[in-house]
Scaffold this motif. Structure first.
Motif, PDB file in Angstrom:
ATOM      1  N   SER A  82       0.811  -1.214   0.000  1.00 42.96           N
ATOM      2  CA  SER A  82       0.000   0.000   0.000  1.00 42.96           C
ATOM      3  C   SER A  82       0.848   1.270   0.000  1.00 42.96           C
ATOM      4  O   SER A  82       0.306   2.359  -0.195  1.00 42.96           O
ATOM      5  N   TYR A  83       2.152   1.133   0.231  1.00 48.01           N
ATOM      6  CA  TYR A  83       3.021   2.281   0.429  1.00 48.01           C
ATOM      7  C   TYR A  83       4.270   2.212  -0.420  1.00 48.01           C
ATOM      8  O   TYR A  83       4.734   1.131  -0.794  1.00 48.01           O
ATOM      9  N   ALA A  84       4.825   3.380  -0.695  1.00 43.67           N
ATOM     10  CA  ALA A  84       6.230   3.459  -1.061  1.00 43.67           C
ATOM     11  C   ALA A  84       7.029   3.352   0.231  1.00 43.67           C
ATOM     12  O   ALA A  84       6.741   4.057   1.201  1.00 43.67           O
ATOM     13  N   MET A  85       7.994   2.458   0.261  1.00 41.94           N
ATOM     14  CA  MET A  85       8.746   2.187   1.481  1.00 41.94           C
ATOM     15  C   MET A  85      10.166   2.725   1.364  1.00 41.94           C
ATOM     16  O   MET A  85      10.917   2.307   0.477  1.00 41.94           O
ATOM     17  N   GLY A  86      10.504   3.633   2.265  1.00 45.85           N
ATOM     18  CA  GLY A  86      11.811   4.267   2.243  1.00 45.85           C
ATOM     19  C   GLY A  86      12.675   3.874   3.428  1.00 45.85           C
ATOM     20  O   GLY A  86      12.173   3.449   4.474  1.00 45.85           O
ATOM     21  N   TRP A  87      13.978   4.012   3.250  1.00 48.33           N
ATOM     22  CA  TRP A  87      14.950   3.854   4.327  1.00 48.33           C
ATOM     23  C   TRP A  87      15.712   5.160   4.485  1.00 48.33           C
ATOM     24  O   TRP A  87      16.172   5.749   3.498  1.00 48.33           O
ATOM     25  N   PHE A  88      15.849   5.603   5.726  1.00 44.67           N
ATOM     26  CA  PHE A  88      16.597   6.803   6.074  1.00 44.67           C
ATOM     27  C   PHE A  88      17.574   6.473   7.195  1.00 44.67           C
ATOM     28  O   PHE A  88      17.435   5.459   7.876  1.00 44.67           O
ATOM     29  N   ARG A  89      18.543   7.349   7.390  1.00 51.96           N
ATOM     30  CA  ARG A  89      19.478   7.173   8.499  1.00 51.96           C
ATOM     31  C   ARG A  89      19.841   8.523   9.084  1.00 51.96           C
ATOM     32  O   ARG A  89      19.781   9.544   8.412  1.00 51.96           O
ATOM     33  N   GLN A  90      20.245   8.509  10.349  1.00 52.36           N
ATOM     34  CA  GLN A  90      20.615   9.732  11.031  1.00 52.36           C
ATOM     35  C   GLN A  90      21.725   9.462  12.029  1.00 52.36           C
ATOM     36  O   GLN A  90      21.585   8.616  12.912  1.00 52.36           O
ATOM     37  N   ALA A  91      22.826  10.173  11.873  1.00 49.01           N
ATOM     38  CA  ALA A  91      23.932  10.119  12.809  1.00 49.01           C
ATOM     39  C   ALA A  91      23.816  11.276  13.791  1.00 49.01           C
ATOM     40  O   ALA A  91      23.223  12.312  13.471  1.00 49.01           O
ATOM     41  N   PRO A  92      24.385  11.143  15.003  1.00 53.51           N
ATOM     42  CA  PRO A  92      24.313  12.233  15.981  1.00 53.51           C
ATOM     43  C   PRO A  92      24.849  13.543  15.425  1.00 53.51           C
ATOM     44  O   PRO A  92      25.928  13.576  14.835  1.00 53.51           O
ATOM     45  N   GLY A  93      24.092  14.614  15.601  1.00 53.93           N
ATOM     46  CA  GLY A  93      24.505  15.923  15.141  1.00 53.93           C
ATOM     47  C   GLY A  93      24.340  16.166  13.660  1.00 53.93           C
ATOM     48  O   GLY A  93      24.720  17.236  13.169  1.00 53.93           O
ATOM     49  N   LYS A  94      23.784  15.202  12.933  1.00 52.70           N
ATOM     50  CA  LYS A  94      23.600  15.349  11.501  1.00 52.70           C
ATOM     51  C   LYS A  94      22.124  15.255  11.134  1.00 52.70           C
ATOM     52  O   LYS A  94      21.312  14.735  11.893  1.00 52.70           O
ATOM     53  N   GLU A  95      21.804  15.762   9.972  1.00 56.41           N
ATOM     54  CA  GLU A  95      20.434  15.717   9.488  1.00 56.41           C
ATOM     55  C   GLU A  95      20.063  14.308   9.042  1.00 56.41           C
ATOM     56  O   GLU A  95      20.925  13.486   8.716  1.00 56.41           O
ATOM     57  N   ARG A  96      18.768  14.035   9.043  1.00 58.20           N
ATOM     58  CA  ARG A  96      18.299  12.751   8.549  1.00 58.20           C
ATOM     59  C   ARG A  96      18.561  12.650   7.050  1.00 58.20           C
ATOM     60  O   ARG A  96      18.300  13.589   6.293  1.00 58.20           O
ATOM     61  N   PRO A 143      32.741   3.055   7.873  1.00 57.61           N
ATOM     62  CA  PRO A 143      32.480   3.749   9.132  1.00 57.61           C
ATOM     63  C   PRO A 143      31.467   4.890   8.985  1.00 57.61           C
ATOM     64  O   PRO A 143      30.690   5.128   9.919  1.00 57.61           O
ATOM     65  N   GLU A 144      31.446   5.561   7.856  1.00 54.88           N
ATOM     66  CA  GLU A 144      30.498   6.649   7.644  1.00 54.88           C
ATOM     67  C   GLU A 144      29.060   6.176   7.478  1.00 54.88           C
ATOM     68  O   GLU A 144      28.145   6.994   7.421  1.00 54.88           O
ATOM     69  N   ASP A 145      28.841   4.867   7.409  1.00 51.52           N
ATOM     70  CA  ASP A 145      27.491   4.320   7.405  1.00 51.52           C
ATOM     71  C   ASP A 145      26.902   4.225   8.811  1.00 51.52           C
ATOM     72  O   ASP A 145      25.722   3.901   8.963  1.00 51.52           O
ATOM     73  N   THR A 146      27.700   4.483   9.832  1.00 50.92           N
ATOM     74  CA  THR A 146      27.233   4.413  11.210  1.00 50.92           C
ATOM     75  C   THR A 146      26.117   5.426  11.442  1.00 50.92           C
ATOM     76  O   THR A 146      26.285   6.620  11.202  1.00 50.92           O
ATOM     77  N   VAL A 167      21.596   5.622  13.077  1.00 50.88           N
ATOM     78  CA  VAL A 167      20.340   4.952  13.350  1.00 50.88           C
ATOM     79  C   VAL A 167      19.564   4.890  12.042  1.00 50.88           C
ATOM     80  O   VAL A 167      19.381   5.914  11.376  1.00 50.88           O
ATOM     81  N   TYR A 168      19.123   3.708  11.680  1.00 50.97           N
ATOM     82  CA  TYR A 168      18.409   3.500  10.429  1.00 50.97           C
ATOM     83  C   TYR A 168      16.917   3.356  10.686  1.00 50.97           C
ATOM     84  O   TYR A 168      16.493   2.633  11.591  1.00 50.97           O
ATOM     85  N   TYR A 169      16.121   4.039   9.869  1.00 44.58           N
ATOM     86  CA  TYR A 169      14.673   4.045  10.000  1.00 44.58           C
ATOM     87  C   TYR A 169      14.019   3.577   8.708  1.00 44.58           C
ATOM     88  O   TYR A 169      14.456   3.952   7.621  1.00 44.58           O
ATOM     89  N   CYS A 170      12.968   2.785   8.819  1.00 44.54           N
ATOM     90  CA  CYS A 170      12.105   2.551   7.677  1.00 44.54           C
ATOM     91  C   CYS A 170      10.902   3.471   7.790  1.00 44.54           C
ATOM     92  O   CYS A 170      10.513   3.886   8.883  1.00 44.54           O
TER      93      CYS A 170
END
Length: 124
Positions: free
Chosen positions: A31-45, A88-91, A93-96
């Motif tokens: 029913s949805y377009a499903m996205g993945w996002f990530r956010q590191a401390p002090g950085k934008e999503r 290492p730059e992939d570190t 929090v990952y969100y769906c």
């Protein structure tokens, strides 16, 4: 009421792999377009990738193209993010996230539903 729950995060060394899963409850994942996002401390999503509602578009950020793969399993009502050759730059929090628009896009504002996030840590 739709809910998204991510799993599969952890700690790996550079060059390793992880597979994240996102289970959708309440409605069909198709029913949805499903996205993945990530956010590191002090950085934008940051946008990572998206699987469109119809499956006709799969898009990735340049930083992960060729290393990450988004897939959908309608029978299990899940989307996954396969991450290879981790750096290492992939570190982060990952969100769906789920968008009611057909293609989702790269902006987080188009996604109405979000999971709780799962931590991915990549060491040198």
């Amino acid at each position: 009421q739709v809910q998204l729950v991510e799993s599969g995060g952890g700690s790996v060394q550079a060059g390793g792999s992880l597979r994240l899963s996102c289970v959708v409850s309440g409605r069909a994942v198709s029913s949805y377009a499903m996205g993945w996002f990530r956010q590191a401390p002090g950085k934008e999503r940051e946008f990572v990738g998206v699987f469109s509602r119809s499956g006709t578009l799969i898009d990735y950020a340049d930083s992960v193209k060729g290393r990450f793969t988004v897939s959908r399993d309608n029978a299990k009502n899940t989307v996954s993010l396969q991450m290879n050759s981790l750096k290492p730059e992939d570190t982060a929090v990952y969100y769906c996230a789920a968008s009611q628009t057909p293609f989702g896009g790269r902006r987080s504002s188009t996604y109405a539903y979000w999971g709780q996030g799962t931590q991915v840590t990549v060491s040198s």
